[in-house]
Motif scaffolding. Structure first.
Motif, PDB file in Angstrom:
ATOM      1  N   PRO A 473       0.814  -1.227   0.000  1.00  0.00           N
ATOM      2  CA  PRO A 473       0.000   0.000   0.000  1.00  0.00           C
ATOM      3  C   PRO A 473       0.843   1.272   0.000  1.00  0.00           C
ATOM      4  O   PRO A 473       0.457   2.271  -0.628  1.00  0.00           O
ATOM      5  N   LEU A 474       1.989   1.252   0.666  1.00  0.00           N
ATOM      6  CA  LEU A 474       2.845   2.440   0.710  1.00  0.00           C
ATOM      7  C   LEU A 474       3.435   2.731  -0.666  1.00  0.00           C
ATOM      8  O   LEU A 474       3.470   3.888  -1.106  1.00  0.00           O
ATOM      9  N   ILE A 475       3.891   1.703  -1.360  1.00  0.00           N
ATOM     10  CA  ILE A 475       4.440   1.895  -2.707  1.00  0.00           C
ATOM     11  C   ILE A 475       3.354   2.386  -3.653  1.00  0.00           C
ATOM     12  O   ILE A 475       3.581   3.286  -4.481  1.00  0.00           O
ATOM     13  N   VAL A 476       2.154   1.823  -3.534  1.00  0.00           N
ATOM     14  CA  VAL A 476       1.036   2.256  -4.386  1.00  0.00           C
ATOM     15  C   VAL A 476       0.716   3.726  -4.140  1.00  0.00           C
ATOM     16  O   VAL A 476       0.500   4.504  -5.079  1.00  0.00           O
ATOM     17  N   LEU A 477       0.684   4.142  -2.878  1.00  0.00           N
ATOM     18  CA  LEU A 477       0.409   5.544  -2.561  1.00  0.00           C
ATOM     19  C   LEU A 477       1.491   6.467  -3.109  1.00  0.00           C
ATOM     20  O   LEU A 477       1.193   7.565  -3.600  1.00  0.00           O
TER      21      LEU A 477
END
Length: 518
Positions: A473-477
Protein backbone atom coordinates in the motif's frame (compact mmCIF):
# COMPACT_ATOMS: atom_id res chain seq x y z
CA UNK A 1 -29.35 12.19 15.55
CA UNK A 2 -26.11 13.81 14.44
CA UNK A 3 -23.14 11.53 15.03
CA UNK A 4 -20.16 13.38 16.59
CA UNK A 5 -17.67 11.93 14.15
CA UNK A 6 -14.66 13.82 15.43
CA UNK A 7 -15.26 12.63 18.98
CA UNK A 8 -15.59 9.08 17.70
CA UNK A 9 -12.38 9.52 15.72
CA UNK A 10 -10.13 10.31 18.67
CA UNK A 11 -12.01 8.34 21.32
CA UNK A 12 -12.00 5.03 19.40
CA UNK A 13 -8.22 4.50 19.65
CA UNK A 14 -8.11 5.71 23.27
CA UNK A 15 -10.92 3.39 24.35
CA UNK A 16 -9.48 0.67 22.14
CA UNK A 17 -6.17 0.96 24.01
CA UNK A 18 -7.99 0.13 27.24
CA UNK A 19 -9.82 -2.78 25.63
CA UNK A 20 -6.56 -4.21 24.29
CA UNK A 21 -5.10 -4.22 27.81
CA UNK A 22 -7.99 -6.41 28.95
CA UNK A 23 -7.55 -9.08 26.29
CA UNK A 24 -6.67 -12.47 27.79
CA UNK A 25 -4.29 -13.61 25.04
CA UNK A 26 -1.47 -11.93 23.12
CA UNK A 27 -2.76 -13.03 19.72
CA UNK A 28 -6.24 -11.71 20.47
CA UNK A 29 -4.80 -8.38 21.63
CA UNK A 30 -3.04 -7.99 18.26
CA UNK A 31 -6.19 -8.59 16.27
CA UNK A 32 -8.29 -6.30 18.46
CA UNK A 33 -5.71 -3.50 18.11
CA UNK A 34 -5.72 -3.93 14.34
CA UNK A 35 -9.52 -3.86 14.31
CA UNK A 36 -9.56 -0.64 16.35
CA UNK A 37 -7.08 1.04 13.99
CA UNK A 38 -9.21 -0.04 11.01
CA UNK A 39 -12.27 1.40 12.78
CA UNK A 40 -10.45 4.73 13.05
CA UNK A 41 -9.63 4.46 9.36
CA UNK A 42 -13.31 3.85 8.59
CA UNK A 43 -14.34 6.92 10.57
CA UNK A 44 -11.69 8.92 8.69
CA UNK A 45 -13.17 7.77 5.39
CA UNK A 46 -16.61 8.98 6.51
CA UNK A 47 -15.19 12.39 7.52
CA UNK A 48 -13.20 12.72 4.30
CA UNK A 49 -16.24 11.77 2.20
CA UNK A 50 -18.41 14.35 3.98
CA UNK A 51 -15.84 17.15 3.88
CA UNK A 52 -16.59 19.96 1.42
CA UNK A 53 -13.34 21.68 0.32
CA UNK A 54 -15.32 24.70 -0.88
CA UNK A 55 -17.43 24.96 2.28
CA UNK A 56 -16.78 26.42 5.70
CA UNK A 57 -13.18 26.56 6.86
CA UNK A 58 -13.87 24.28 9.84
CA UNK A 59 -16.36 21.47 9.40
CA UNK A 60 -17.86 18.71 11.60
CA UNK A 61 -17.63 21.27 14.41
CA UNK A 62 -18.48 20.13 17.94
CA UNK A 63 -18.67 22.60 20.81
CA UNK A 64 -19.40 21.78 24.46
CA UNK A 65 -18.75 23.55 27.75
CA UNK A 66 -15.67 22.24 29.53
CA UNK A 67 -14.21 24.64 32.14
CA UNK A 68 -16.18 27.90 31.71
CA UNK A 69 -14.28 29.68 34.49
CA UNK A 70 -11.09 29.26 32.43
CA UNK A 71 -12.72 30.24 29.17
CA UNK A 72 -12.01 26.83 27.68
CA UNK A 73 -14.35 24.43 25.93
CA UNK A 74 -14.48 21.09 24.19
CA UNK A 75 -14.34 22.54 20.67
CA UNK A 76 -13.46 20.34 17.71
CA UNK A 77 -13.34 21.00 13.98
CA UNK A 78 -11.43 19.97 10.90
CA UNK A 79 -10.08 21.94 7.94
CA UNK A 80 -8.33 20.70 4.82
CA UNK A 81 -4.85 20.79 6.35
CA UNK A 82 -5.89 18.80 9.40
CA UNK A 83 -7.87 16.38 7.23
CA UNK A 84 -4.80 15.55 5.14
CA UNK A 85 -2.84 14.67 8.28
CA UNK A 86 -5.75 12.73 9.78
CA UNK A 87 -5.90 10.59 6.66
CA UNK A 88 -2.13 10.03 6.82
CA UNK A 89 -2.35 8.95 10.47
CA UNK A 90 -5.37 6.69 9.93
CA UNK A 91 -3.70 4.95 6.97
CA UNK A 92 -0.31 4.47 8.60
CA UNK A 93 -1.29 3.14 12.03
CA UNK A 94 -2.89 -0.15 10.83
CA UNK A 95 0.16 -0.73 8.64
CA UNK A 96 2.47 -0.03 11.59
CA UNK A 97 0.58 -2.48 13.78
CA UNK A 98 1.02 -5.18 11.13
CA UNK A 99 4.66 -4.19 10.58
CA UNK A 100 5.36 -4.42 14.32
CA UNK A 101 3.32 -7.60 14.76
CA UNK A 102 6.22 -9.38 16.49
CA UNK A 103 8.10 -6.37 17.88
CA UNK A 104 7.04 -6.85 21.49
CA UNK A 105 7.80 -10.59 21.26
CA UNK A 106 11.34 -9.78 20.10
CA UNK A 107 11.96 -6.83 22.43
CA UNK A 108 14.60 -7.03 25.12
CA UNK A 109 13.29 -9.13 28.03
CA UNK A 110 10.00 -9.67 26.09
CA UNK A 111 7.78 -6.79 27.11
CA UNK A 112 4.00 -6.96 27.13
CA UNK A 113 2.37 -7.15 23.70
CA UNK A 114 -0.76 -5.64 25.23
CA UNK A 115 1.16 -2.61 26.45
CA UNK A 116 2.93 -2.10 23.13
CA UNK A 117 -0.30 -2.11 21.16
CA UNK A 118 -2.19 0.01 23.69
CA UNK A 119 0.56 2.66 23.63
CA UNK A 120 0.46 2.75 19.83
CA UNK A 121 -3.30 3.30 19.83
CA UNK A 122 -2.97 5.93 22.55
CA UNK A 123 -0.52 7.92 20.43
CA UNK A 124 -2.90 7.69 17.48
CA UNK A 125 -5.85 9.00 19.49
CA UNK A 126 -3.83 11.88 20.94
CA UNK A 127 -2.51 12.87 17.52
CA UNK A 128 -6.09 12.92 16.22
CA UNK A 129 -7.17 15.19 19.07
CA UNK A 130 -4.23 17.54 18.49
CA UNK A 131 -5.26 17.90 14.86
CA UNK A 132 -8.96 18.56 15.48
CA UNK A 133 -8.87 20.66 18.67
CA UNK A 134 -10.05 24.25 18.21
CA UNK A 135 -9.48 25.13 21.86
CA UNK A 136 -5.87 26.07 22.56
CA UNK A 137 -5.76 24.58 26.06
CA UNK A 138 -7.32 21.36 24.80
CA UNK A 139 -4.70 21.20 22.07
CA UNK A 140 -1.90 21.81 24.56
CA UNK A 141 -3.05 19.03 26.89
CA UNK A 142 -2.92 16.40 24.16
CA UNK A 143 0.18 17.90 22.52
CA UNK A 144 2.04 17.18 25.75
CA UNK A 145 0.20 13.98 26.73
CA UNK A 146 1.28 12.13 23.58
CA UNK A 147 4.87 12.29 24.83
CA UNK A 148 4.14 9.77 27.59
CA UNK A 149 3.08 6.76 25.48
CA UNK A 150 5.78 7.60 22.94
CA UNK A 151 8.38 7.66 25.72
CA UNK A 152 7.45 4.12 26.78
CA UNK A 153 7.38 2.91 23.18
CA UNK A 154 10.93 4.17 22.62
CA UNK A 155 12.39 3.12 25.95
CA UNK A 156 10.58 -0.14 26.57
CA UNK A 157 10.71 -2.08 23.32
CA UNK A 158 14.09 -1.46 21.69
CA UNK A 159 16.64 -4.21 21.16
CA UNK A 160 19.11 -2.61 23.59
CA UNK A 161 17.34 -1.71 26.82
CA UNK A 162 20.05 0.64 28.11
CA UNK A 163 20.45 2.56 24.84
CA UNK A 164 16.67 2.68 24.33
CA UNK A 165 16.13 4.08 27.81
CA UNK A 166 18.73 6.81 27.26
CA UNK A 167 17.19 7.75 23.92
CA UNK A 168 13.71 7.85 25.47
CA UNK A 169 14.85 10.14 28.28
CA UNK A 170 16.55 12.44 25.77
CA UNK A 171 13.36 12.53 23.69
CA UNK A 172 11.22 13.30 26.73
CA UNK A 173 13.48 16.01 28.19
CA UNK A 174 13.78 17.90 24.91
CA UNK A 175 10.06 17.82 24.23
CA UNK A 176 8.96 18.50 27.81
CA UNK A 177 11.21 21.54 27.97
CA UNK A 178 9.70 22.83 24.73
CA UNK A 179 6.23 22.15 26.12
CA UNK A 180 6.96 24.09 29.32
CA UNK A 181 8.03 27.12 27.30
CA UNK A 182 4.82 26.81 25.31
CA UNK A 183 2.76 26.56 28.52
CA UNK A 184 4.05 29.97 29.57
CA UNK A 185 2.96 31.34 26.18
CA UNK A 186 -0.48 29.66 26.50
CA UNK A 187 -0.98 31.26 29.92
CA UNK A 188 0.21 34.59 28.55
CA UNK A 189 -2.29 34.35 25.70
CA UNK A 190 -5.13 33.73 28.16
CA UNK A 191 -4.07 36.69 30.30
CA UNK A 192 -3.87 39.02 27.30
CA UNK A 193 -7.33 37.98 26.07
CA UNK A 194 -8.70 38.59 29.55
CA UNK A 195 -7.32 42.12 29.43
CA UNK A 196 -8.51 42.87 25.91
CA UNK A 197 -11.72 44.72 25.09
CA UNK A 198 -12.34 42.25 22.25
CA UNK A 199 -13.33 39.53 24.75
CA UNK A 200 -15.60 39.65 27.73
CA UNK A 201 -13.15 37.48 29.66
CA UNK A 202 -10.13 35.30 29.08
CA UNK A 203 -10.60 32.65 26.40
CA UNK A 204 -8.80 29.75 24.72
CA UNK A 205 -11.19 29.65 21.76
CA UNK A 206 -8.86 29.56 18.77
CA UNK A 207 -11.42 30.79 16.25
CA UNK A 208 -12.45 33.75 18.39
CA UNK A 209 -8.86 34.86 18.97
CA UNK A 210 -7.93 34.52 15.29
CA UNK A 211 -11.01 36.50 14.26
CA UNK A 212 -10.06 39.30 16.66
CA UNK A 213 -6.46 39.28 15.41
CA UNK A 214 -7.59 39.43 11.77
CA UNK A 215 -10.02 42.28 12.51
CA UNK A 216 -7.36 44.26 14.38
CA UNK A 217 -9.37 44.16 17.61
CA UNK A 218 -6.77 42.26 19.65
CA UNK A 219 -4.53 45.15 20.65
CA UNK A 220 -1.50 43.86 22.56
CA UNK A 221 2.04 45.16 22.98
CA UNK A 222 4.02 43.78 19.99
CA UNK A 223 6.87 42.74 22.29
CA UNK A 224 4.45 40.55 24.27
CA UNK A 225 3.10 38.98 21.08
CA UNK A 226 6.66 38.30 19.93
CA UNK A 227 7.42 36.50 23.17
CA UNK A 228 4.26 34.40 22.94
CA UNK A 229 5.05 33.53 19.33
CA UNK A 230 8.53 32.45 20.41
CA UNK A 231 7.03 30.22 23.11
CA UNK A 232 4.72 28.42 20.68
CA UNK A 233 7.38 28.25 17.97
CA UNK A 234 10.04 26.81 20.28
CA UNK A 235 7.83 23.90 21.29
CA UNK A 236 6.84 23.16 17.69
CA UNK A 237 10.44 23.50 16.50
CA UNK A 238 11.56 20.88 19.03
CA UNK A 239 8.77 18.52 18.03
CA UNK A 240 9.23 19.00 14.27
CA UNK A 241 12.34 19.11 14.69
CA UNK A 242 14.03 22.25 13.35
CA UNK A 243 17.82 22.52 13.33
CA UNK A 244 19.52 22.97 15.85
CA UNK A 245 16.83 21.49 18.12
CA UNK A 246 16.98 18.11 16.36
CA UNK A 247 19.50 16.28 18.53
CA UNK A 248 16.97 13.96 20.13
CA UNK A 249 15.59 12.56 16.86
CA UNK A 250 18.39 10.30 15.50
CA UNK A 251 18.86 8.48 18.81
CA UNK A 252 15.14 8.00 19.37
CA UNK A 253 14.56 6.78 15.81
CA UNK A 254 17.44 4.29 15.91
CA UNK A 255 16.76 2.82 19.35
CA UNK A 256 12.98 2.45 18.95
CA UNK A 257 11.48 -0.39 16.98
CA UNK A 258 11.05 0.53 13.29
CA UNK A 259 7.26 0.74 13.63
CA UNK A 260 7.52 3.00 16.69
CA UNK A 261 10.14 5.15 14.97
CA UNK A 262 7.83 5.65 12.00
CA UNK A 263 4.95 6.46 14.35
CA UNK A 264 7.16 9.16 15.85
CA UNK A 265 8.69 10.63 12.66
CA UNK A 266 5.84 10.20 10.18
CA UNK A 267 2.86 10.84 12.48
CA UNK A 268 3.60 12.47 15.84
CA UNK A 269 6.26 14.93 14.67
CA UNK A 270 3.86 16.30 12.05
CA UNK A 271 1.90 17.87 14.91
CA UNK A 272 4.85 20.25 15.29
CA UNK A 273 4.72 21.51 11.70
CA UNK A 274 0.93 21.54 11.82
CA UNK A 275 1.12 23.72 14.94
CA UNK A 276 3.37 26.19 13.15
CA UNK A 277 0.92 26.48 10.29
CA UNK A 278 -2.18 26.80 12.45
CA UNK A 279 -1.14 28.49 15.69
CA UNK A 280 2.09 30.40 15.06
CA UNK A 281 0.92 32.01 11.84
CA UNK A 282 -2.72 32.70 12.61
CA UNK A 283 -2.41 33.77 16.25
CA UNK A 284 0.71 35.88 15.75
CA UNK A 285 0.90 36.94 12.08
CA UNK A 286 3.05 40.04 12.70
CA UNK A 287 5.51 38.16 14.88
CA UNK A 288 5.67 35.33 12.34
CA UNK A 289 6.53 37.86 9.64
CA UNK A 290 9.17 39.45 11.87
CA UNK A 291 10.88 36.14 12.63
CA UNK A 292 10.38 34.72 9.12
CA UNK A 293 13.93 35.42 7.83
CA UNK A 294 15.50 33.71 10.86
CA UNK A 295 13.23 30.66 10.70
CA UNK A 296 13.60 30.02 6.98
CA UNK A 297 17.36 30.44 7.30
CA UNK A 298 17.42 27.76 10.02
CA UNK A 299 15.19 25.60 7.81
CA UNK A 300 17.62 25.84 4.89
CA UNK A 301 20.54 25.04 7.20
CA UNK A 302 18.60 22.00 8.40
CA UNK A 303 17.90 20.90 4.83
CA UNK A 304 21.58 20.93 3.91
CA UNK A 305 22.84 19.73 7.31
CA UNK A 306 20.54 16.70 7.39
CA UNK A 307 21.54 15.66 3.87
CA UNK A 308 25.28 16.13 4.42
CA UNK A 309 25.31 14.25 7.73
CA UNK A 310 23.22 11.44 6.21
CA UNK A 311 25.91 10.89 3.57
CA UNK A 312 28.51 10.17 6.27
CA UNK A 313 26.49 7.65 8.29
CA UNK A 314 27.53 4.01 8.69
CA UNK A 315 24.25 2.97 10.37
CA UNK A 316 21.42 2.50 7.88
CA UNK A 317 18.67 3.46 10.35
CA UNK A 318 20.53 6.56 11.54
CA UNK A 319 21.06 7.59 7.92
CA UNK A 320 17.32 7.50 7.26
CA UNK A 321 16.66 9.42 10.47
CA UNK A 322 18.94 12.25 9.32
CA UNK A 323 17.12 12.43 6.00
CA UNK A 324 13.98 13.29 7.95
CA UNK A 325 15.73 16.31 9.46
CA UNK A 326 16.40 17.51 5.92
CA UNK A 327 12.79 16.89 4.89
CA UNK A 328 11.38 18.70 7.91
CA UNK A 329 13.51 21.65 6.86
CA UNK A 330 11.66 21.71 3.53
CA UNK A 331 8.29 21.57 5.30
CA UNK A 332 9.14 24.46 7.64
CA UNK A 333 10.62 26.46 4.78
CA UNK A 334 7.39 26.18 2.80
CA UNK A 335 5.29 27.21 5.79
CA UNK A 336 7.20 30.38 6.58
CA UNK A 337 7.74 31.73 3.08
CA UNK A 338 3.99 32.38 3.34
CA UNK A 339 3.02 31.76 -0.27
CA UNK A 340 0.25 29.61 -1.67
CA UNK A 341 2.64 27.24 -3.41
CA UNK A 342 4.93 27.04 -0.40
CA UNK A 343 2.24 26.22 2.16
CA UNK A 344 0.32 23.85 -0.15
CA UNK A 345 3.61 22.11 -0.90
CA UNK A 346 4.47 21.92 2.80
CA UNK A 347 1.15 20.36 3.74
CA UNK A 348 1.41 17.86 0.91
CA UNK A 349 5.04 17.27 1.92
CA UNK A 350 3.88 16.30 5.42
CA UNK A 351 1.75 13.58 3.87
CA UNK A 352 4.30 12.43 1.31
CA UNK A 353 7.16 12.43 3.81
CA UNK A 354 5.07 10.26 6.10
CA UNK A 355 4.49 7.72 3.35
CA UNK A 356 8.03 7.65 1.93
CA UNK A 357 9.73 7.57 5.33
CA UNK A 358 7.40 4.81 6.49
CA UNK A 359 8.24 2.74 3.42
CA UNK A 360 12.01 3.24 3.59
CA UNK A 361 12.34 2.86 7.36
CA UNK A 362 10.12 -0.22 7.59
CA UNK A 363 11.83 -2.00 4.69
CA UNK A 364 15.22 -1.22 6.24
CA UNK A 365 13.85 -2.54 9.53
CA UNK A 366 12.77 -5.78 7.88
CA UNK A 367 16.30 -6.14 6.48
CA UNK A 368 17.98 -5.40 9.81
CA UNK A 369 15.76 -7.92 11.60
CA UNK A 370 17.02 -10.61 9.22
CA UNK A 371 20.72 -9.80 9.44
CA UNK A 372 20.84 -8.55 13.01
CA UNK A 373 23.02 -5.54 12.16
CA UNK A 374 22.37 -1.88 11.36
CA UNK A 375 25.85 -1.38 9.88
CA UNK A 376 25.82 -0.67 6.16
CA UNK A 377 29.15 -2.47 5.81
CA UNK A 378 27.53 -5.73 6.91
CA UNK A 379 25.49 -5.89 3.72
CA UNK A 380 26.15 -6.33 0.03
CA UNK A 381 24.51 -8.21 -2.82
CA UNK A 382 21.11 -8.34 -1.11
CA UNK A 383 19.26 -7.89 -4.42
CA UNK A 384 20.53 -11.33 -5.50
CA UNK A 385 18.98 -13.15 -2.54
CA UNK A 386 15.98 -10.87 -1.78
CA UNK A 387 14.99 -9.13 -5.03
CA UNK A 388 11.55 -7.95 -3.89
CA UNK A 389 12.99 -6.40 -0.74
CA UNK A 390 15.70 -4.71 -2.81
CA UNK A 391 13.21 -3.46 -5.39
CA UNK A 392 10.82 -1.94 -2.89
CA UNK A 393 13.76 -0.40 -1.02
CA UNK A 394 14.86 1.24 -4.27
CA UNK A 395 11.41 2.70 -4.96
CA UNK A 396 11.16 4.06 -1.41
CA UNK A 397 14.67 5.47 -1.67
CA UNK A 398 13.93 7.16 -4.99
CA UNK A 399 10.83 8.68 -3.44
CA UNK A 400 13.00 10.02 -0.61
CA UNK A 401 15.22 11.81 -3.13
CA UNK A 402 12.06 13.23 -4.80
CA UNK A 403 12.31 11.47 -8.13
CA UNK A 404 9.69 12.82 -10.60
CA UNK A 405 6.72 10.49 -10.77
CA UNK A 406 6.86 9.65 -7.06
CA UNK A 407 4.84 11.50 -4.41
CA UNK A 408 7.47 13.72 -2.70
CA UNK A 409 8.55 15.32 -5.99
CA UNK A 410 5.52 17.56 -6.47
CA UNK A 411 5.50 18.71 -2.84
CA UNK A 412 9.21 19.55 -2.86
CA UNK A 413 8.78 21.28 -6.23
CA UNK A 414 5.94 23.43 -4.86
CA UNK A 415 7.98 24.39 -1.79
CA UNK A 416 10.92 25.47 -3.96
CA UNK A 417 8.66 27.48 -6.31
CA UNK A 418 6.95 29.16 -3.37
CA UNK A 419 10.32 29.97 -1.82
CA UNK A 420 11.80 31.32 -5.04
CA UNK A 421 9.08 33.96 -5.40
CA UNK A 422 10.20 35.61 -2.13
CA UNK A 423 13.73 34.35 -1.43
CA UNK A 424 15.44 33.18 -4.63
CA UNK A 425 18.88 32.77 -3.02
CA UNK A 426 17.53 30.54 -0.24
CA UNK A 427 15.56 28.54 -2.81
CA UNK A 428 18.76 27.86 -4.75
CA UNK A 429 20.57 26.81 -1.57
CA UNK A 430 17.70 24.49 -0.59
CA UNK A 431 17.73 22.97 -4.07
CA UNK A 432 21.28 21.71 -3.49
CA UNK A 433 19.70 19.06 -1.26
CA UNK A 434 18.37 17.42 -4.43
CA UNK A 435 21.93 16.52 -5.39
CA UNK A 436 22.89 15.56 -1.84
CA UNK A 437 19.85 13.32 -1.45
CA UNK A 438 20.73 11.53 -4.68
CA UNK A 439 24.18 10.85 -3.23
CA UNK A 440 23.03 9.37 0.07
CA UNK A 441 20.18 7.30 -1.39
CA UNK A 442 21.98 5.85 -4.42
CA UNK A 443 25.21 5.23 -2.52
CA UNK A 444 23.25 3.51 0.25
CA UNK A 445 21.49 1.29 -2.28
CA UNK A 446 24.76 0.48 -4.01
CA UNK A 447 26.50 -0.56 -0.80
CA UNK A 448 23.64 -2.65 0.56
CA UNK A 449 21.92 -4.16 -2.45
CA UNK A 450 24.43 -4.45 -5.31
CA UNK A 451 27.72 -6.27 -5.85
CA UNK A 452 28.66 -9.76 -4.71
CA UNK A 453 26.76 -11.34 -1.85
CA UNK A 454 28.70 -10.57 1.31
CA UNK A 455 29.33 -13.37 3.78
CA UNK A 456 26.40 -13.73 6.16
CA UNK A 457 23.81 -12.53 3.65
CA UNK A 458 23.45 -15.75 1.65
CA UNK A 459 20.31 -16.90 3.44
CA UNK A 460 18.46 -13.62 3.86
CA UNK A 461 14.76 -14.19 3.20
CA UNK A 462 12.77 -12.05 0.85
CA UNK A 463 9.69 -10.19 2.06
CA UNK A 464 7.01 -12.50 3.48
CA UNK A 465 3.26 -11.95 2.91
CA UNK A 466 2.78 -9.98 6.16
CA UNK A 467 5.58 -7.60 5.18
CA UNK A 468 4.28 -7.29 1.63
CA UNK A 469 0.88 -6.36 3.08
CA UNK A 470 2.61 -3.40 4.75
CA UNK A 471 4.90 -2.32 1.92
CA UNK A 472 2.55 -2.69 -1.05
CA UNK A 473 0.00 0.00 0.00
CA UNK A 474 2.84 2.44 0.71
CA UNK A 475 4.44 1.90 -2.71
CA UNK A 476 1.04 2.26 -4.39
CA UNK A 477 0.41 5.54 -2.56
CA UNK A 478 3.82 6.86 -3.60
CA UNK A 479 2.99 6.12 -7.22
CA UNK A 480 -0.59 7.38 -7.16
CA UNK A 481 0.18 10.67 -5.39
CA UNK A 482 3.21 11.12 -7.59
CA UNK A 483 1.17 10.87 -10.77
CA UNK A 484 -2.13 12.39 -9.60
CA UNK A 485 -1.87 14.60 -6.48
CA UNK A 486 -4.95 16.65 -7.43
CA UNK A 487 -7.39 15.08 -4.90
CA UNK A 488 -5.07 15.93 -2.03
CA UNK A 489 -4.35 19.44 -3.28
CA UNK A 490 -8.05 20.11 -3.85
CA UNK A 491 -8.56 19.64 -0.10
CA UNK A 492 -5.38 21.42 0.98
CA UNK A 493 -5.46 24.53 -1.25
CA UNK A 494 -8.65 26.15 0.12
CA UNK A 495 -7.41 25.74 3.70
CA UNK A 496 -4.08 27.31 2.76
CA UNK A 497 -5.96 30.16 1.09
CA UNK A 498 -7.92 30.75 4.30
CA UNK A 499 -4.69 30.86 6.31
CA UNK A 500 -2.95 33.35 4.00
CA UNK A 501 -6.05 35.54 3.89
CA UNK A 502 -6.28 35.50 7.69
CA UNK A 503 -2.66 36.61 8.09
CA UNK A 504 -2.93 39.06 5.18
CA UNK A 505 -0.09 37.59 3.13
CA UNK A 506 -0.94 37.71 -0.59
CA UNK A 507 1.40 35.99 -3.01
CA UNK A 508 4.16 38.23 -4.40
CA UNK A 509 3.36 39.70 -7.80
CA UNK A 510 5.41 38.10 -10.58
CA UNK A 511 8.13 40.28 -12.05
CA UNK A 512 9.72 40.48 -15.47
CA UNK A 513 13.43 40.36 -16.17
CA UNK A 514 13.71 44.14 -15.74
CA UNK A 515 12.21 43.89 -12.27
CA UNK A 516 8.87 45.47 -13.21
CA UNK A 517 5.51 43.83 -12.61
CA UNK A 518 3.75 42.72 -15.81
Amino acid sequence: MVIPWLSVLWAAPIIGAGVVMLMPRRALAKWVALAVSLLALGVTVVIAAGFDPGGEQYQFVESRRWIPSFGTGYILGVDGIALALIVLTAVLVPLLIVAGWNDADNAAQRRSVHTYLALTLAVEGMVFMSLIALDILLFYVFFEAMLIPMYFLIGGFGADRVASSKAAVKFLLYNLFGGLIMLAAVIGLYVTTAGSDAFGSGTFDFRAIVAAVAAGDFAVNPAVLNLMFAGFMFAFAVKAPLWPLHRWLPDAAVEATPASAVLMMAVMDKVGTFGMLRYCLQLFPDAATLFRPLIITLAVVGIIYGAVVAIGQTDVMRLIAYTSISHFGFIILGIFVMTTQGQSGSTLYMVNHGISTAALFLIAGFLVSRRGSRLIAAYGGVQKVAPVLAGTFLVAGLATLSLPGLAPFISEFLVLIGTFTRYPVLAVLAATALVLSAIYVLWLYQRIMTGPVREGNERLRDLVPRELAVVTPLIVLLLVLGIYPKPALDVIDPAVGHTLTTIDQPDPAPTLADGNAP
